[in-house]
Design a protein around this motif. Structure first.
Motif, PDB file in Angstrom:
ATOM      1  N   VAL A   8       0.922  -1.240  -0.026  1.00 19.12           N
ATOM      2  CA  VAL A   8       0.124  -0.116   0.029  1.00 19.12           C
ATOM      3  C   VAL A   8       0.698   1.360   0.001  1.00 19.12           C
ATOM      4  CG1 VAL A   8      -1.748   1.244   1.253  1.00 19.12           C
ATOM      5  CG2 VAL A   8      -1.810  -1.167   1.192  1.00 19.12           C
ATOM      6  N   PHE A   9       0.738   2.252  -0.923  1.00 21.11           N
ATOM      7  CA  PHE A   9       1.166   3.496  -0.983  1.00 21.11           C
ATOM      8  C   PHE A   9       0.275   4.655  -0.885  1.00 21.11           C
ATOM      9  CE2 PHE A   9       3.308   7.164  -2.795  1.00 21.11           C
ATOM     10  CZ  PHE A   9       4.539   7.122  -2.641  1.00 21.11           C
ATOM     11  N   VAL A  10       0.394   5.611   0.036  1.00 20.01           N
ATOM     12  CA  VAL A  10      -0.452   6.530   0.453  1.00 20.01           C
ATOM     13  C   VAL A  10       0.296   7.704   0.415  1.00 20.01           C
ATOM     14  CG1 VAL A  10      -1.985   7.510   2.162  1.00 20.01           C
ATOM     15  CG2 VAL A  10      -1.644   5.135   2.178  1.00 20.01           C
ATOM     16  N   ASN A  11      -0.147   8.749  -0.739  1.00 24.09           N
ATOM     17  CA  ASN A  11       0.209  10.061  -1.026  1.00 24.09           C
ATOM     18  C   ASN A  11      -0.785  11.065  -0.004  1.00 24.09           C
ATOM     19  OD1 ASN A  11       1.231  12.730  -1.966  1.00 24.09           O
ATOM     20  ND2 ASN A  11      -0.174  12.584  -3.755  1.00 24.09           N
ATOM     21  N   VAL A  12      -0.255  11.659   0.795  1.00 22.87           N
ATOM     22  CA  VAL A  12      -1.060  12.425   1.715  1.00 22.87           C
ATOM     23  C   VAL A  12      -0.931  13.802   1.143  1.00 22.87           C
ATOM     24  CG1 VAL A  12      -1.504  13.471   4.035  1.00 22.87           C
ATOM     25  CG2 VAL A  12      -0.745  11.121   3.731  1.00 22.87           C
ATOM     26  N   CYS A  13      -2.223  14.642   0.930  1.00 25.45           N
ATOM     27  CA  CYS A  13      -2.310  15.843   0.512  1.00 25.45           C
ATOM     28  C   CYS A  13      -3.174  16.629   1.312  1.00 25.45           C
ATOM     29  CB  CYS A  13      -2.973  15.741  -0.973  1.00 25.45           C
ATOM     30  SG  CYS A  13      -3.298  17.283  -1.645  1.00 25.45           S
ATOM     31  N   ASP A  14      -2.701  17.806   1.919  1.00 21.65           N
ATOM     32  CA  ASP A  14      -3.484  18.859   2.698  1.00 21.65           C
ATOM     33  C   ASP A  14      -4.205  19.622   1.745  1.00 21.65           C
ATOM     34  OD1 ASP A  14      -4.164  20.783   4.531  1.00 21.65           O
ATOM     35  OD2 ASP A  14      -2.390  20.696   5.598  1.00 21.65           O
ATOM     36  N   LEU A  15      -5.268  19.543   1.944  1.00 28.24           N
ATOM     37  CA  LEU A  15      -6.309  20.394   1.056  1.00 28.24           C
ATOM     38  C   LEU A  15      -6.136  22.051   1.575  1.00 28.24           C
ATOM     39  CD1 LEU A  15      -9.566  18.415   1.081  1.00 28.24           C
ATOM     40  CD2 LEU A  15      -7.892  18.880  -0.894  1.00 28.24           C
ATOM     41  N   ASP A  16      -5.615  22.289   2.700  1.00 26.85           N
ATOM     42  CA  ASP A  16      -5.642  23.740   3.175  1.00 26.85           C
ATOM     43  C   ASP A  16      -4.311  24.271   2.467  1.00 26.85           C
ATOM     44  OD1 ASP A  16      -7.774  23.589   4.861  1.00 26.85           O
ATOM     45  OD2 ASP A  16      -6.395  22.820   6.449  1.00 26.85           O
ATOM     46  N   VAL A  17      -3.586  23.594   1.809  1.00 27.09           N
ATOM     47  CA  VAL A  17      -2.362  24.100   1.283  1.00 27.09           C
ATOM     48  C   VAL A  17      -2.445  24.206  -0.119  1.00 27.09           C
ATOM     49  CG1 VAL A  17       0.118  23.743   0.793  1.00 27.09           C
ATOM     50  CG2 VAL A  17      -0.902  23.422   3.239  1.00 27.09           C
ATOM     51  N   THR A  18      -3.027  23.046  -0.674  1.00 32.93           N
ATOM     52  CA  THR A  18      -3.232  23.026  -2.217  1.00 32.93           C
ATOM     53  C   THR A  18      -4.313  23.484  -2.816  1.00 32.93           C
ATOM     54  OG1 THR A  18      -3.715  20.430  -2.038  1.00 32.93           O
ATOM     55  CG2 THR A  18      -1.334  21.309  -2.079  1.00 32.93           C
ATOM     56  N   ARG A  19      -5.625  23.346  -2.141  1.00 36.39           N
ATOM     57  CA  ARG A  19      -6.828  23.387  -2.877  1.00 36.39           C
ATOM     58  C   ARG A  19      -7.502  24.706  -2.460  1.00 36.39           C
ATOM     59  NH1 ARG A  19      -9.398  21.257  -6.842  1.00 36.39           N
ATOM     60  NH2 ARG A  19     -10.107  19.082  -6.278  1.00 36.39           N
ATOM     61  N   PHE A  20      -8.678  25.083  -3.398  1.00 36.95           N
ATOM     62  CA  PHE A  20      -9.569  26.150  -3.252  1.00 36.95           C
ATOM     63  C   PHE A  20      -8.668  27.293  -3.095  1.00 36.95           C
ATOM     64  CE2 PHE A  20     -11.016  22.280  -0.574  1.00 36.95           C
ATOM     65  CZ  PHE A  20     -11.568  21.788  -1.686  1.00 36.95           C
ATOM     66  N   LYS A  21      -7.845  27.715  -3.820  1.00 41.19           N
ATOM     67  CA  LYS A  21      -7.121  29.134  -3.560  1.00 41.19           C
ATOM     68  C   LYS A  21      -7.132  29.694  -5.233  1.00 41.19           C
ATOM     69  CE  LYS A  21      -4.468  28.138   0.050  1.00 41.19           C
ATOM     70  NZ  LYS A  21      -3.746  28.252   1.122  1.00 41.19           N
ATOM     71  N   PRO A  22      -8.321  30.271  -5.584  1.00 41.35           N
ATOM     72  CA  PRO A  22      -8.521  30.723  -6.957  1.00 41.35           C
ATOM     73  C   PRO A  22      -7.651  31.620  -7.337  1.00 41.35           C
ATOM     74  CG  PRO A  22     -10.365  31.499  -5.431  1.00 41.35           C
ATOM     75  CD  PRO A  22      -9.406  30.435  -4.670  1.00 41.35           C
TER      76      PRO A  22
END
Length: 120
Positions: A8-22
């Motif tokens: 199992v390989f898991v890539n953790v992505c923090d939405l507060d850092v990468t998402r929703f910044k138009p």
């Protein structure tokens, strides 16, 4: 993992850092690239019985944030994320075969939710 016949390989992505910044087009390009790479990588490792997950989290308590905040306002800790990864490993989540997974500390706004649904 190939030699062992799985994993199992898991890539953790923090939405507060990468998402929703138009207002940040460069972060949007990086985020979309990461998502596309996740899709490609998951296809490449599947024949080797390797499960790949792109785990999206938010509201994570880090060293810069006070530990007093943990458990308040939907904040989650790295330990909580680790426990969720163990659940992914054992397929004890709602949709264990989905590439894109989420472990969210705070509820998303309606616009954030719509954007996330486009990804999922």
């Amino acid at each position: 993992m190939k030699e062992q016949g799985g994993g199992v390989f898991v890539n953790v992505c923090d939405l507060d850092v990468t998402r929703f910044k138009p207002d940040s087009s460069l972060s949007k390009i990086a985020e979309e690239g990461q998502e596309k790479l996740s899709v490609i990588f998951s296809r490449e490792v599947k024949p080797y019985n390797i499960r790949y997950y792109h785990l999206m989290v938010n509201n994570v308590v880090t060293r810069k944030k006070s530990s007093v905040l943990l458990g308040k306002q939907g904040r989650i800790s790295p330990e909580m994320i680790g426990n969720h990864i163990v659940k992914l490993y054992h397929k004890q989540v709602e949709n264990p075969d989905d590439l894109f997974q989420q472990f969210l500390g705070r509820q998303l706004s309606s616009s954030e939710g719509q954007l996330l649904q486009q990804l999922l």
